[in-house]
Design a protein around this motif. Structure first.
Motif, short mmCIF file in Angstrom:
data_model
loop_
_atom_site.label_atom_id
_atom_site.label_comp_id
_atom_site.label_asym_id
_atom_site.label_seq_id
_atom_site.Cartn_x
_atom_site.Cartn_y
_atom_site.Cartn_z
N CYS A 195 0.81 -1.22 0.00
CA CYS A 195 0.00 0.00 0.00
C CYS A 195 0.84 1.27 0.00
CB CYS A 195 -0.94 0.01 1.20
SG CYS A 195 -2.26 -1.20 1.07
N GLY A 196 1.93 1.28 0.71
CA GLY A 196 2.77 2.48 0.80
C GLY A 196 3.64 2.74 -0.42
N SER A 197 3.58 1.87 -1.42
CA SER A 197 4.48 2.00 -2.57
C SER A 197 3.87 2.75 -3.76
CB SER A 197 4.93 0.60 -3.02
OG SER A 197 3.85 -0.09 -3.63
N PHE A 198 2.66 3.28 -3.60
CA PHE A 198 2.00 3.96 -4.71
C PHE A 198 2.34 5.45 -4.67
CE2 PHE A 198 -0.26 0.08 -4.13
CZ PHE A 198 -0.63 -0.30 -5.41
N ASP A 199 2.68 5.99 -5.84
CA ASP A 199 3.04 7.39 -5.96
C ASP A 199 1.78 8.20 -6.30
OD1 ASP A 199 4.51 9.72 -6.12
OD2 ASP A 199 5.12 9.37 -8.20
N VAL A 200 1.04 8.55 -5.26
CA VAL A 200 -0.18 9.33 -5.44
C VAL A 200 -0.16 10.50 -4.45
CG1 VAL A 200 -1.61 7.50 -6.42
CG2 VAL A 200 -1.44 7.72 -3.96
N PRO A 201 -0.73 11.65 -4.84
CA PRO A 201 -0.64 12.87 -4.01
C PRO A 201 -1.75 12.97 -2.96
CG PRO A 201 -1.69 13.40 -6.08
CD PRO A 201 -1.33 11.93 -6.14
N VAL A 202 -1.85 11.96 -2.09
CA VAL A 202 -2.88 11.98 -1.05
C VAL A 202 -2.27 11.53 0.27
CG1 VAL A 202 -4.78 11.56 -2.68
CG2 VAL A 202 -3.65 9.61 -1.59
N THR A 203 -2.96 11.83 1.35
CA THR A 203 -2.50 11.40 2.67
C THR A 203 -2.70 9.90 2.82
OG1 THR A 203 -4.65 11.68 3.73
CG2 THR A 203 -3.18 13.63 3.67
N LYS A 204 -2.08 9.35 3.84
CA LYS A 204 -2.20 7.91 4.12
C LYS A 204 -3.66 7.53 4.38
CE LYS A 204 -0.21 4.35 7.07
NZ LYS A 204 0.73 4.06 8.14
N ALA A 205 -4.37 8.37 5.13
CA ALA A 205 -5.78 8.09 5.43
C ALA A 205 -6.63 8.10 4.16
CB ALA A 205 -6.32 9.08 6.44
N THR A 206 -6.38 9.07 3.30
CA THR A 206 -7.13 9.15 2.04
C THR A 206 -6.80 7.97 1.14
OG1 THR A 206 -7.20 11.56 2.20
CG2 THR A 206 -7.59 10.61 0.03
N LEU A 207 -5.55 7.58 1.12
CA LEU A 207 -5.15 6.42 0.33
C LEU A 207 -5.85 5.16 0.84
CD1 LEU A 207 -3.40 5.32 -1.97
CD2 LEU A 207 -1.53 5.08 -0.32
N SER A 208 -5.95 5.01 2.14
CA SER A 208 -6.66 3.86 2.71
C SER A 208 -8.11 3.85 2.26
CB SER A 208 -6.60 3.90 4.24
OG SER A 208 -5.30 3.67 4.68
N ARG A 209 -8.74 5.01 2.19
CA ARG A 209 -10.12 5.09 1.74
C ARG A 209 -10.22 4.70 0.26
NH1 ARG A 209 -14.74 3.58 2.06
NH2 ARG A 209 -16.34 4.88 1.16
N HIS A 210 -9.28 5.14 -0.55
CA HIS A 210 -9.27 4.74 -1.96
C HIS A 210 -9.16 3.22 -2.11
CE1 HIS A 210 -9.42 8.60 -3.92
NE2 HIS A 210 -8.34 9.05 -3.27
N PHE A 211 -8.29 2.61 -1.31
CA PHE A 211 -8.16 1.15 -1.35
C PHE A 211 -9.49 0.48 -0.96
CE2 PHE A 211 -3.41 1.71 -0.69
CZ PHE A 211 -3.08 1.30 -1.97
N ALA A 212 -10.16 1.01 0.05
CA ALA A 212 -11.44 0.44 0.47
C ALA A 212 -12.47 0.53 -0.65
CB ALA A 212 -11.94 1.16 1.72
N ILE A 213 -12.52 1.64 -1.33
CA ILE A 213 -13.47 1.81 -2.44
C ILE A 213 -13.16 0.81 -3.56
CG2 ILE A 213 -14.18 3.39 -4.29
CD1 ILE A 213 -13.85 5.66 -2.14
N LEU A 214 -11.89 0.62 -3.86
CA LEU A 214 -11.51 -0.35 -4.89
C LEU A 214 -11.85 -1.78 -4.47
CD1 LEU A 214 -8.12 1.23 -5.99
CD2 LEU A 214 -10.23 1.11 -7.33
N ARG A 215 -11.69 -2.10 -3.19
CA ARG A 215 -12.09 -3.43 -2.70
C ARG A 215 -13.60 -3.61 -2.81
NH1 ARG A 215 -8.98 -2.25 1.82
NH2 ARG A 215 -10.89 -2.19 3.07
#
Length: 114
Positions: A56-76
């Motif tokens: 999860c931490g290896s993606f180069d995206v301009p968002v916070t860790k919390a926002t990235l976690s939410r994106h992963f949840a939406i994709l799941r």
């Protein structure tokens, strides 16, 4: 306190991620997941990686860790992503064959530059 077998083996203390049953995912949920540019970047990155290669931490995206976690949840929730814990890391796999069977052509269209 005696450690559980999972803790003793070094497993993570967080709950395992829940994954969508693709047969129950509506088209609208899939479209909304793919509509966001950050999520499309995550999906594109996974499409070009081997299964379980990207943490999860290896993606180069301009968002916070919390926002990235939410994106992963939406994709799941949309059935696009599967995750599993490997020690302190959470690894990811694009559910390409399963998603393609449910929504033929949608993933390829979303990954294209059209």
């Amino acid at each position: 306190m005696t450690p559980t077998p999972e803790r003793a083996a070094g497993a993570s203390h967080r709950a395992a991620p829940l994954h969508a049953d693709l047969d129950q995912v509506p088209l609208e949920t899939a479209l909304l997941a793919l509509a966001d540019p950050v999520r499309r970047t995550i999906v594109r990155t996974l499409a070009n990686a081997a299964d379980w290669e990207r943490a999860c931490g290896s993606f180069d995206v301009p968002v916070t860790k919390a926002t990235l976690s939410r994106h992963f949840a939406i994709l799941r929730e949309a059935g696009l992503l599967e995750q599993r814990d490997a020690g302190p890391k959470r690894l990811n796999r694009l559910r390409r064959p399963e998603f393609e069977a449910r929504f033929p052509g949608l993933l390829e269209l979303a990954l294209s530059d059209r």
